[in-house]
Design a protein around this motif. Structure first.
Motif, PDB file in Angstrom:
ATOM      1  N   VAL A   1      67.008  43.623  19.340  1.00 58.83           N
ATOM      2  CA  VAL A   1      66.806  41.867  18.336  1.00 58.83           C
ATOM      3  C   VAL A   1      65.211  41.814  19.202  1.00 58.83           C
ATOM      4  CG1 VAL A   1      67.242  39.453  18.893  1.00 58.83           C
ATOM      5  CG2 VAL A   1      69.318  41.195  19.950  1.00 58.83           C
ATOM      6  N   ALA A   2      65.122  41.352  17.596  1.00 47.60           N
ATOM      7  CA  ALA A   2      63.490  40.848  17.455  1.00 47.60           C
ATOM      8  C   ALA A   2      63.222  40.081  17.074  1.00 47.60           C
ATOM      9  CB  ALA A   2      63.339  41.828  16.317  1.00 47.60           C
ATOM     10  N   LYS A   3      62.664  38.773  17.959  1.00 49.22           N
ATOM     11  CA  LYS A   3      62.436  37.686  18.478  1.00 49.22           C
ATOM     12  C   LYS A   3      61.572  37.129  17.656  1.00 49.22           C
ATOM     13  CE  LYS A   3      64.109  37.164  22.379  1.00 49.22           C
ATOM     14  NZ  LYS A   3      65.502  36.364  22.723  1.00 49.22           N
ATOM     15  N   ASN A   4      62.137  35.698  16.601  1.00 47.80           N
ATOM     16  CA  ASN A   4      61.488  34.987  15.906  1.00 47.80           C
ATOM     17  C   ASN A   4      60.999  35.544  14.604  1.00 47.80           C
ATOM     18  OD1 ASN A   4      60.390  32.255  15.841  1.00 47.80           O
ATOM     19  ND2 ASN A   4      58.426  32.953  16.450  1.00 47.80           N
ATOM     20  N   ILE A   5      62.048  36.093  14.128  1.00 50.12           N
ATOM     21  CA  ILE A   5      61.628  36.882  12.563  1.00 50.12           C
ATOM     22  C   ILE A   5      62.467  36.318  11.712  1.00 50.12           C
ATOM     23  CG2 ILE A   5      60.192  38.997  13.641  1.00 50.12           C
ATOM     24  CD1 ILE A   5      62.896  40.770  12.749  1.00 50.12           C
TER      25      ILE A   5
ATOM     26  N   LYS B   1      64.266  36.340   7.951  1.00 52.68           N
ATOM     27  CA  LYS B   1      65.465  36.926   7.882  1.00 52.68           C
ATOM     28  C   LYS B   1      64.797  38.572   7.295  1.00 52.68           C
ATOM     29  CE  LYS B   1      70.255  38.109   6.665  1.00 52.68           C
ATOM     30  NZ  LYS B   1      71.564  38.786   7.550  1.00 52.68           N
ATOM     31  N   LYS B   2      64.879  38.445   6.030  1.00 53.33           N
ATOM     32  CA  LYS B   2      63.209  38.877   5.275  1.00 53.33           C
ATOM     33  C   LYS B   2      63.222  39.880   6.223  1.00 53.33           C
ATOM     34  CE  LYS B   2      60.230  39.630   1.158  1.00 53.33           C
ATOM     35  NZ  LYS B   2      59.498  39.243   0.699  1.00 53.33           N
ATOM     36  N   ASP B   3      62.581  39.934   6.930  1.00 56.55           N
ATOM     37  CA  ASP B   3      61.578  41.365   7.652  1.00 56.55           C
ATOM     38  C   ASP B   3      62.673  41.137   8.320  1.00 56.55           C
ATOM     39  OD1 ASP B   3      59.859  40.196   6.729  1.00 56.55           O
ATOM     40  OD2 ASP B   3      58.324  38.693   8.801  1.00 56.55           O
ATOM     41  N   SER B   4      63.677  41.260   8.516  1.00 56.15           N
ATOM     42  CA  SER B   4      64.748  41.532   9.552  1.00 56.15           C
ATOM     43  C   SER B   4      65.577  42.672   8.361  1.00 56.15           C
ATOM     44  CB  SER B   4      66.105  40.851  10.038  1.00 56.15           C
ATOM     45  OG  SER B   4      66.711  40.066   9.240  1.00 56.15           O
ATOM     46  N   GLU B   5      65.629  42.985   7.546  1.00 58.48           N
ATOM     47  CA  GLU B   5      66.166  43.397   6.231  1.00 58.48           C
ATOM     48  C   GLU B   5      65.207  44.499   5.937  1.00 58.48           C
ATOM     49  OE1 GLU B   5      69.547  40.166   4.788  1.00 58.48           O
ATOM     50  OE2 GLU B   5      67.048  40.520   3.841  1.00 58.48           O
ATOM     51  N   ASN B   6      63.567  43.965   5.687  1.00 58.91           N
ATOM     52  CA  ASN B   6      62.805  45.102   5.827  1.00 58.91           C
ATOM     53  C   ASN B   6      62.084  45.473   6.288  1.00 58.91           C
ATOM     54  OD1 ASN B   6      63.841  44.019   2.794  1.00 58.91           O
ATOM     55  ND2 ASN B   6      62.744  42.016   3.203  1.00 58.91           N
ATOM     56  N   LYS B   7      61.518  45.157   7.530  1.00 52.25           N
ATOM     57  CA  LYS B   7      60.387  45.891   8.448  1.00 52.25           C
ATOM     58  C   LYS B   7      60.695  47.119   9.850  1.00 52.25           C
ATOM     59  CE  LYS B   7      57.495  43.079   7.191  1.00 52.25           C
ATOM     60  NZ  LYS B   7      56.173  43.150   6.819  1.00 52.25           N
TER      61      LYS B   7
ATOM     62  N   ALA C   1      58.858  50.246  14.005  1.00 55.19           N
ATOM     63  CA  ALA C   1      57.380  50.699  14.068  1.00 55.19           C
ATOM     64  C   ALA C   1      56.594  49.292  13.218  1.00 55.19           C
ATOM     65  CB  ALA C   1      57.006  51.619  13.174  1.00 55.19           C
ATOM     66  N   ASP C   2      56.686  48.597  12.109  1.00 53.97           N
ATOM     67  CA  ASP C   2      56.228  47.922  11.368  1.00 53.97           C
ATOM     68  C   ASP C   2      56.130  46.861  12.790  1.00 53.97           C
ATOM     69  OD1 ASP C   2      56.044  48.708   9.271  1.00 53.97           O
ATOM     70  OD2 ASP C   2      57.364  48.147   8.292  1.00 53.97           O
ATOM     71  N   LEU C   3      57.254  46.038  12.773  1.00 54.18           N
ATOM     72  CA  LEU C   3      57.241  45.330  14.423  1.00 54.18           C
ATOM     73  C   LEU C   3      57.091  44.652  15.189  1.00 54.18           C
ATOM     74  CD1 LEU C   3      61.516  44.774  13.476  1.00 54.18           C
ATOM     75  CD2 LEU C   3      59.845  43.403  12.264  1.00 54.18           C
ATOM     76  N   LYS C   4      56.648  46.704  15.780  1.00 56.36           N
ATOM     77  CA  LYS C   4      56.107  46.908  17.548  1.00 56.36           C
ATOM     78  C   LYS C   4      54.293  46.225  16.716  1.00 56.36           C
ATOM     79  CE  LYS C   4      57.042  49.181  20.959  1.00 56.36           C
ATOM     80  NZ  LYS C   4      56.501  48.853  22.024  1.00 56.36           N
ATOM     81  N   LYS C   5      54.411  47.561  15.887  1.00 54.34           N
ATOM     82  CA  LYS C   5      52.254  47.538  15.500  1.00 54.34           C
ATOM     83  C   LYS C   5      52.186  45.480  15.141  1.00 54.34           C
ATOM     84  CE  LYS C   5      51.326  48.290  10.748  1.00 54.34           C
ATOM     85  NZ  LYS C   5      51.191  48.676   9.807  1.00 54.34           N
ATOM     86  N   ASN C   6      53.152  44.617  14.371  1.00 51.39           N
ATOM     87  CA  ASN C   6      52.871  43.144  15.063  1.00 51.39           C
ATOM     88  C   ASN C   6      53.183  42.975  16.241  1.00 51.39           C
ATOM     89  OD1 ASN C   6      51.855  43.326  11.882  1.00 51.39           O
ATOM     90  ND2 ASN C   6      54.166  43.878  11.341  1.00 51.39           N
TER      91      ASN C   6
END
Length: 118
Positions: free
Chosen positions: A42-46, A48-54, A57-62
């Motif tokens: 689960v990615a917290k506080n993102i 819907k668009k980011d959940s589909e496109n990131k 590695a992108d999420l970790k980097k951010n």
């Protein structure tokens, strides 16, 4: 008629001043971004668009908070879908504590999983 127009303008002004938005980008939440071996990532506080496109590695980097929840209910695990918005409450012991396994991302046993609408 004038009263409805004034009321509508007032509601719109309050909404604009308080920062509310009809944009899907503004609605953030916790999204399932992957599933594997009875775990949901689960990615917290993102958005819907980011959940589909990131990517992971992108999420970790951010510096997006990522948590692996262990889902003990096999039927629920099978029903959950990648991209689904959820609210997960960790499973606690008798003292009200939950155990975070030292891994990256951390792993926690899921207590309750609430499936939310976008």
């Amino acid at each position: 008629m004038l009263r409805k127009l004034v009321l509508g303008a007032a509601v719109l002004a309050i909404c604009m001043l308080s920062g509310c938005s009809a944009s899907p980008e503004a609605k953030k939440g916790d999204y399932i971004i992957s599933k594997e071996d009875q775990r949901i990532l689960v990615a917290k506080n993102i958005s819907k668009k980011d959940s589909e496109n990131k990517t992971f590695a992108d999420l970790k980097k951010n510096n997006i908070e990522l948590i692996n929840y262990i889902v003990e209910d096999s039927q629920l695990y099978n029903e959950l879908r990648i991209g689904e918005k959820v609210n997960v409450t960790p499973k606690t012991n008798d003292k009200g504590e939950y155990v975070v396994m030292n891994s990256d991302p951390p792993q926690i046993r899921a207590g309750q999983i609430e499936r939310l609408k976008d």
